[in-house]
Scaffold this active site. Sequence first.
Site, PDB file in Angstrom:
ATOM      1  CG  ASP A 146      -7.970  -1.134  -4.586  1.00 13.09           C
ATOM      2  OD1 ASP A 146      -6.784  -0.785  -4.654  1.00 13.09           O
ATOM      3  OD2 ASP A 146      -8.622  -1.160  -3.521  1.00 13.09           O
ATOM      4  CG  HIS A 159      -1.773   0.041  -4.535  1.00  9.87           C
ATOM      5  ND1 HIS A 159      -2.327  -0.924  -5.342  1.00  9.87           N
ATOM      6  CD2 HIS A 159      -2.787   0.462  -3.702  1.00  9.87           C
ATOM      7  CE1 HIS A 159      -3.602  -1.093  -5.016  1.00  9.87           C
ATOM      8  NE2 HIS A 159      -3.914  -0.257  -4.033  1.00  9.87           N
ATOM      9  CG  HIS A 193      -2.088  -0.973   1.019  1.00 16.53           C
ATOM     10  ND1 HIS A 193      -2.138  -2.193   1.653  1.00 16.53           N
ATOM     11  CD2 HIS A 193      -3.208  -0.904   0.249  1.00 16.53           C
ATOM     12  CE1 HIS A 193      -3.243  -2.829   1.290  1.00 16.53           C
ATOM     13  NE2 HIS A 193      -3.910  -2.073   0.437  1.00 16.53           N
ATOM     14  CG  ASP A 202      -5.076   1.967  -0.641  1.00 15.61           C
ATOM     15  OD1 ASP A 202      -6.063   1.856   0.112  1.00 15.61           O
ATOM     16  OD2 ASP A 202      -4.794   1.138  -1.525  1.00 15.61           O
TER      17      ASP A 202
END
Length: 730
Positions: free
Chosen positions: A614, A465, A461, A502
């Site tokens: 995602d 990403h 994360h 995120d």
Amino acid sequence: MNKSKIEGEADIHISKQSKSIIYSVLEHENCENQRIPINPNVLTFRDSVLEYRYSLSLLCQKGNNQDKSKEFKNNLLMFYIFLTSYIVITITTSLLLYNEGNQKDELLITRLIILGVILFLGYSIAYLIFKSNKFLMKSKELFVVLSFALISYLVICDERVLSAIFSKDYEKNSQNHTLILACFLVMIRIVVFDSFFLFVVLTTLTLTSSIALLLALSTLSPFAILSDYLVLFIFLLLQTIDCHQVEYRARQLFWRREQEEEALDPMASQGEESDKAYAQINTEVELLLQACDKIKQNIKQAAAVIMYKDVKTKLKTAQTEIEKVKRGIAHGLAMHDVKLDGNGELDEDDKVFISEYCMDKISSDKARGRHQTMGDVREISPSFPFSTYGVAELDSVLFSVGKNWNFDIWFVYQVTGHSIFIVGKYLFEKWSLSTTFSIPEDTVDRFFQTLEKNYHQNPYHNACHAADVLHTLLYFLSTSDVIKNLNPIDIISLIVACLGHDVGHPALTNRFLINNRDELAFQYNDNSVLENMHIAKTYSIMNKQGCNIFENLDADDWSKSRKLIIQMILETDMMKHFEILGRFRARAVNLADLALENQDDKILILSMGLKCADIGHSSKILELHEKWTSLVCEEFFRQGDLEKQRKQQVSMYCDRDTTEVPKSQSGFIKNICMPLYEVWCSYLNNEEINKVCLEQLKKNLSFWDEKVKVRRSTALNVDNSVSANGNDKK
Ligand code: AMP
Ligand code: ZN
């Protein structure tokens, strides 16, 4: 004159009344007249797959292609009883006649040989049909061959033809075959399921060959021959007409049943149900929708057989009402969706007041004038700041953002040390977003830099990403043309949603934070803790001095954008996965009524897009997929280490000592990614996406499944050798 007019009116009135009392009886064919894709001349379906399914439905039991249908077995039994009886009787008669000296040698031998061959051929066909499905599907053709042999025998061995050929008189001892020909053709009609085309061919062949032979060879008067065959001709003509009607009706019934099944289960009609390797997990809403479909189907079936017009009309109304109920359910029983439009008591000001103070609503595009869509926006090739890195390949790599499914964000990160900043800046320049929304260049730079810095250096994360997810979502949108229906507000919002989705991720799961009574869980009352935090953090970064890229948005655009960003990020919560998937499937598959012009639907679609992006790495080329997988597993394992340290139960797949990564990945793809991607790709309905994305997902699944198999067989071998060694020692 007036009087007669009045009388006329009275007549009409009476006839109307009597009609409603007596009920008009509708003819089936008229009321159920449907257009079926059938070739009317030879009665075959135009689509070969449908034709195959039709044959299958006649020959095999429903849902079991291995077992013959009851009807087919009965038909075969009748046909073979008839064939065997005829041949046995004929052979016995011939032998008796021969014994009495009334049968000539050559005739007996010819008969025995031909009938023996036909009997052998008949039973060989029965054996093949029962032995193999390949021959079962060719049963019609096999019976045509058999019929051809038997018809030839019946035509040639007719007493009149034989007499003519051998110049002898067989009349006293042998049979006239006209009657048996008629019986045999009827039996053939039964065994080939009233196939109109085959029946016409065989009938024409029989009639023409026997009449031609007799006219050419026999010494009988042509009138005698023709009058004999006239009766047979009329009988076969009636049979042919009946055969056409029966087959047409059977095909029509089959077609209607197919349509009904398709309406009940659209996925199955695409041939997708059979090769699914995972269990379908449905929400309550989907089950309710399926129940509605079943009710509708039952009503439709009842309406098809009801003959009273007014009952039929009521049933049709019931179908429409059920459709309305379905819509209500699929749209979330919309308790909050108060309808103001049809309310005559409210004036326009009242409506605006109520929608602003009592409803979660923002004014529509229509009310404020139409926005530009991205279809109208000209793309430009950005130059700054990418040239400053002095890496020639960077330009072409960035060019593939949103275009090349397997774009590698790690390359961008390696050469520039940035990800969010570079990708965000690139897209802002490409679509001139800074100009459109009057955002100063340094505000854009500062926002992306701050956002990037707020990502921790987690294994998975991290900022890369987020940038990768943005690229993946843009690929879906621009490859499928969805992007053409988006306006610049939607675009800038989805960029922010993806890049911020995120931010500040602590590399721990929601469940961990909740179970450990973390401050974040308290702050967001255990509800989508991380996702709420990501949204709040994104907006607080934007609120910082010199970072506010939305500063010049008017209030309406700002609320619209905020609603979109909030929902997009909230829906990345995997704890709500099945609920979100079920809701989308209800709209995209069951109702198929999603419309990008509708703002709420647009939010639903873009949220689903982000959700799929995602976990997009699961369908990227193996090299990328493996890399992301090892990173996400490492992050899970670090949480597992922490759980061990705290003497807590280690979460599933978080124990680095016991987790079987291939097994966990196979399960993740099979049960989470595959059902999600199938629905999303079927909504996007784009061949390229299906090819690069769905096919790669399947390849990646096979890759992990293969590893699971190898691991299992190695473990088995080790077990066997251990137990063998143990036995040796004993
Ligand atoms: P997000 O946290 O917003 O990135 O949501 C995606 C979630 O999908 C992650 O938190 C993981 O829980 C899950 N995920 C992504 N990739 C994998 C993977 N290869 N195996 C298991 N879970 C995964
Ligand atoms: Zn994510």
